[in-house]
Each structure stands twice: as C-alpha cells, then as structure tokens.
Design an enzyme around this catalytic site. Structure first.
Site, PDB file in Angstrom:
ATOM      1  N   LYS A 125       0.902  -1.165   0.227  1.00 24.16           N
ATOM      2  CA  LYS A 125      -0.386   0.324  -0.094  1.00 24.16           C
ATOM      3  C   LYS A 125       1.065   1.186  -0.314  1.00 24.16           C
ATOM      4  O   LYS A 125       0.647   2.475  -0.529  1.00 24.16           O
ATOM      5  CB  LYS A 125      -0.987   0.061   1.295  1.00 24.16           C
TER       6      LYS A 125
ATOM      7  N   GLY B 125       0.003  -3.310  16.932  1.00 25.97           N
ATOM      8  CA  GLY B 125      -0.675  -2.191  17.366  1.00 25.97           C
ATOM      9  C   GLY B 125       0.464  -1.396  16.711  1.00 25.97           C
ATOM     10  O   GLY B 125       2.016  -1.633  16.259  1.00 25.97           O
TER      11      GLY B 125
ATOM     12  N   ASP C 202       1.044   6.543   4.801  1.00 27.53           N
ATOM     13  CA  ASP C 202      -0.342   6.225   4.022  1.00 27.53           C
ATOM     14  C   ASP C 202      -1.638   7.772   5.085  1.00 27.53           C
ATOM     15  O   ASP C 202      -2.042   7.688   4.582  1.00 27.53           O
ATOM     16  CB  ASP C 202      -0.896   5.338   4.348  1.00 27.53           C
TER      17      ASP C 202
ATOM     18  N   GLY D 142      -9.942   7.519  15.871  1.00 30.97           N
ATOM     19  CA  GLY D 142      -9.634   7.379  17.119  1.00 30.97           C
ATOM     20  C   GLY D 142     -10.675   8.616  17.620  1.00 30.97           C
ATOM     21  O   GLY D 142     -10.384   9.816  17.155  1.00 30.97           O
TER      22      GLY D 142
ATOM     23  N   GLU E 101     -10.492   4.761  21.160  1.00 33.10           N
ATOM     24  CA  GLU E 101     -10.083   3.646  19.375  1.00 33.10           C
ATOM     25  C   GLU E 101     -11.569   4.003  19.157  1.00 33.10           C
ATOM     26  O   GLU E 101     -12.665   3.624  19.799  1.00 33.10           O
ATOM     27  CB  GLU E 101      -9.685   2.608  19.557  1.00 33.10           C
TER      28      GLU E 101
ATOM     29  N   ASN F 110      -6.848   3.843   2.139  1.00 33.86           N
ATOM     30  CA  ASN F 110      -6.906   2.998   2.503  1.00 33.86           C
ATOM     31  C   ASN F 110      -7.162   2.122   1.584  1.00 33.86           C
ATOM     32  O   ASN F 110      -7.019   0.977   1.159  1.00 33.86           O
ATOM     33  CB  ASN F 110      -7.398   2.862   3.610  1.00 33.86           C
TER      34      ASN F 110
ATOM     35  N   HIS G  49       9.379  19.914 -40.129  1.00 32.15           N
ATOM     36  CA  HIS G  49       7.977  18.713 -39.680  1.00 32.15           C
ATOM     37  C   HIS G  49       7.866  17.604 -40.442  1.00 32.15           C
ATOM     38  O   HIS G  49       9.045  17.182 -40.964  1.00 32.15           O
ATOM     39  CB  HIS G  49       6.584  19.547 -40.891  1.00 32.15           C
TER      40      HIS G  49
ATOM     41  N   ASN H  32      18.646   4.507 -38.453  1.00 33.89           N
ATOM     42  CA  ASN H  32      19.391   4.572 -37.939  1.00 33.89           C
ATOM     43  C   ASN H  32      20.020   3.254 -37.551  1.00 33.89           C
ATOM     44  O   ASN H  32      21.145   2.927 -36.908  1.00 33.89           O
ATOM     45  CB  ASN H  32      19.896   5.317 -36.687  1.00 33.89           C
TER      46      ASN H  32
END
Length: 495
Positions: A24, A86, A112, A151, A166, A239, A374, A397
C-alpha cells in the site's frame, strides 16, 4: 546545543484494502510513492534521526526506503516489526533503532498519510515545545466529514485532552465526538520510553495502542496537548483506491496553488497535472491539458501546452512547447517544439531551435537555431547550428542488428524526403536535393543528388492492370489528350 528531533514513519501495515500486489505505501501519487511523500515531509524539518518501521513486504518497502535515502542524501534507518501488534508495538520497535541516550522530541507519522507536509510537522513540533514549556505528548487532531473509524479525542470541561478512545472501544457518547486522532504525534522521548512499556492489549483489537501513552502520561502528571489542524485533508489516510484518487487530486491542487503563488500562470488547473518533483520558473505559462511529470524543469517565461506531457524534461527560458510528448529531453532557451512532436530520451534541442509538426527524435543533439520543421524522424544524430532538415526526411539509424550515428554539420540545407543512411556525415554548408538517399559522406559545400534521370514507362498500367479504375482513368486521360492534340493540329492547319 539545538534540541534533537527524531521522526518515525510507520510503514509496516498490510494494506489489504488496496487489493494489490504492490504494498500500500508504495502506491504513487504526484510522481512519488506515499512512503516517499512521508519521508520527504519528515526530512523537511531536518530531524537528527529518521526511522521507518517496516513489516509486510519488508524487502520491497526497505528497498524503497533506501532509494529515498539516496535521493535525500541522508540516513534513514529501517526498524523491523516482525508481527503487527499495534501502533504501540511499532513505536517500541522504532525506539530500539534510536540511541539509548536520545532525550529529544520524537514525532510519529504514517506512510499512508501522503498529504501531510513538512510545514505541518514543523508547526506541530513548535506547538509541542511551547505548550506549558514542553508537552509530554501532543496529538494532531482534526474534524473529518465522517469520523467513522477514527479514534475520538476526549477532552475535559476545560478543553484539555484526557484520552484517545479507538472507534472500536468507544461508547455511544464517545462515538458522537467529531474531533478525531490524525495518528500524528509529538512525544518527549524520555516520557515515551517510560510509558510505552506499560501498554496493554486489554482492548477490542487486542493490540498495543500508541494512543494509550497519552492517557498514561496524563495520569502520571505530565502535560498533554491536542493541536487541531484546520485542513483535514492533510491528515486524511489512504486505505483503498478511491481514497488514493481523492488524495491524488487534492495533492495536485496543493502543488498547483504553490506554483501559482510563486508566479506561474496556470490557465486551467482542473486539466493540469504537476508532479511533486517538478520545478517551474517565474512567469511560465501552463495551458490546458498539460502534464509535467517526474523531475521536469520549466524555465522562466516558457509556455507549455495546450495538451502536452513532459516527463523528466528540461525546458529553457522562453521556450514554447505545443501539443508535445517528451521524455528525458532537453529543450533550449527560446526553442519551439510542436505541435504533435515526440521527443524521446536523449533529445537535446539547442537555443532557438525548432522541432515542428509530426517530428520524432531520439538520442539526437540538434544545434542552436537549427530547424526540423515537419514530418521527420531524427534518431542517433548530431546536427550542427543553423541547419535546416527538409520535410519527410528520415535518419535511417538501424541496420537490423545495431544502430549507427549520423552527423550533419552547421548551415546545412537538405531537400524534402532526404534519407540519411547511417553511418554518414554531411559537411558544413552542404545541400541535398529532394529525394536524395545519402549512403556516402557529403563534403562541405557540396550538393548531393542521388538516383539517375527519371524514366517513364508509358502504358504500364493498361498492360499490367487492365480493367482497373486506374487503367480506365488513364485510358480516358490519354484519349482526351489525343483529342486535344488533334484539335490543336486542325486549328493550326486552317491557319
């Protein structure tokens, strides 16, 4: 001695809602991964220590951290979180990467949250240090449109922060609170070390919550503080792909506004995209449909667009680029490019040079004041100054195995439809006739003409393509010519 500062960027999560093989934090917006944005923002406050906590996809994320460290020219220490237990556990892992005697301030942010900038981090640090002489914990708060999942910031009757609850653990009364935790903190490192070992998993997630440090510090008599951020977008997390899209558009708005305030004219911000690493000079103009990507640099008074995409391109002062796609090219001052030009890597266009409509270039160094107006391909070539390449010319080339180089001198004029079969050199001041195929070098000042006199094989179509529309048209034209010729002869005879 200046007070030391450490920044910890959390980047260990799995990010399953992105539904992607790519971690992520390595998904990109405005030309950088979310992780790179977070590290660049942290670096802006010049921390003594910069630490990134890695876990899931540690090899990929670790490699990205090393790449950003190289860009910034500084050390970024990876701290491994083997198990995701955690945010409190993640910071425990980060603390092990700090010197044991570090007693300064420690900021914690997340990879994030890509819109968080160095200015906001610096303001948080200043407020943290000034609150009651020095706060033990300062949390950056905001009020989102939808607080679900965040939270909640619980304050007492005096408005002081009491704790962070939380979402999963909130009572109905607490869930009704609209002020929420951004996940960005400033800590007194000494207090943090003393409190983080007291964290418990006695909660709905069975994790170590970093947010509990605030409550523990307050209970121990340390000052804690909540600094509210008015621009909620800066701390909105990403997320999933929908949130990434929203963040991308918001970041683009921030970038465009910064350039406009610095003196750049952007005609239509809604259709203009500029990466974070792009630099634009004062009085430059971006017209609708412009994308400036990578490390593109636009000089002063340059005009870009409409409908142009430039990636890692350097554009000189006063140059004009119209409806052009360019990658890894350099465009000199006062040069003109487009419309519908394609500049591939290795293209260098000198001062006041011109690449016109439907011109493609690659590994081509085109001198000052030279023109390729051009319908031309120029690959693996060097063109001197003040030369003009005629329409529909091709620098041939590639021989099927390897590529070869062509050199065209200064003040050269080539006719339309000239083929340069490399390797070949055209000397200064030389000319070529239209339709020339150059297989040998042309001396300075010479006129190169290839092929013999034109040969017309009459009635070829009628013999080899009888019954076709071309044969019918040819027969009718010949008959008309014959009739006209006879009438002319009769008139001359009468006279």
């Amino acid at each position: 001695m200046p007070q030391q500062t450490a920044v910890v960027v959390l980047a260990a999560g799995a990010g399953t809602r992105m539904r992607s093989k790519t971690p992520k934090v390595l998904h990109s917006l405005a030309g950088r991964s979310m992780l790179a944005h977070a590290l660049h923002a942290a670096n802006e406050i010049d921390p003594t220590h910069l630490i990134t906590v890695v876990g899931h996809d540690r090899e990929q994320v670790g490699a990205a951290v090393a790449a950003v460290a190289g860009e910034l020219g500084r050390e970024i220490v990876p701290a491994l979180q083997e198990q995701q237990l955690g945010t409190g556990h993640a910071v425990q892992c980060a603390l092990r990467a700090l010197p044991a005697d570090f007693a300064g301030d420690l900021l914690v942010t997340s990879a994030d949250v890509p819109l968080l900038d160095g200015h906001t981090l610096g303001a948080l640090l200043d407020e943290h240090r000034s609150y009651q002489e020095r706060s033990a914990v300062t949390v950056l708060t905001f009020v989102p449109d939808d607080p679900n999942g965040y939270g909640r910031i619980v304050r007492d009757a005096d408005g002081q922060v009491v704790e962070i609850v939380e979402h999963a653990d909130a009572t109905p009364e607490q869930a009704a609170i609209t002020e929420v935790n951004s996940g960005v903190y400033a800590f007194d490192a000494t207090v943090l070390r003393a409190m983080i070992g007291r964290l418990s998993t006695a909660n709905a997630q069975h994790e170590l919550y970093l947010t509990d440090v605030l409550r523990l510090a307050r209970e121990a008599g340390h000052p804690v503080h909540g600094a509210r951020l008015l621009d909620a977008a800066k701390v909105t997390g990403v997320n999933d792909r929908v949130q990434l899209s929203i963040a991308t558009r918001t970041m683009n708005r921030y970038i465009l506004e910064r350039h406009m305030r610095a003196g750049v004219t952007i005609i239509d911000p809604a259709s203009t995209w500029v990466d974070a690493g792009v630099r634009i000079g004062r009085d430059a103009v971006l017209r609708p449909g412009v994308q400036l990507l990578g490390s593109t640099v636009i000089g002063e008074d340059a005009e870009i667009g409409p409908d142009s995409t430039l990636t890692d391109v350097r554009v000189g002062d006063g140059a004009k680029v119209v409806r052009t796609h360019g990658e890894g090219a350099t465009i000199g001052p006062n040069a003109s490019v487009g419309p519908f030009a394609y500049l591939r890597p290795g293209t260098i266009l000198g001062e006041a040079g011109k690449l016109g409509a439907f011109v493609e270039t690659k590994n081509a160094d085109i001198g000052a004041h030279s023109k390729v107006p051009h319908l031309t391909y120029v690959g693996d070539a060097t063109i001197g100054e003040h030369s003009n390449i005629g329409a529909s010319s091709v620098f041939v080339n590639y021989d099927g195995v390897k590529k070869h180089h062509t050199v065209v001198g200064s003040h050269v004029r080539t006719g339309s439809d000239t083929m340069f079969v490399a390797p070949v050199t055209v000397g200064d001041g030389a000319y070529t006739a239209a339709g020339t195929v150059l297989r040998r070098n042309v001396p300075p000042g010479a006129l190169a003409v290839s092929g013999g006199p034109q040969k017309n094989i009459e009635n070829w179509v009628q013999r080899h393509r009888p019954g076709t529309a071309a044969a019918t048209a040819a027969a009718q034209a010949l008959a008309a010519d014959e009739k006209s010729s006879q009438a002319t002869e009769q008139k001359d005879g009468e006279q």
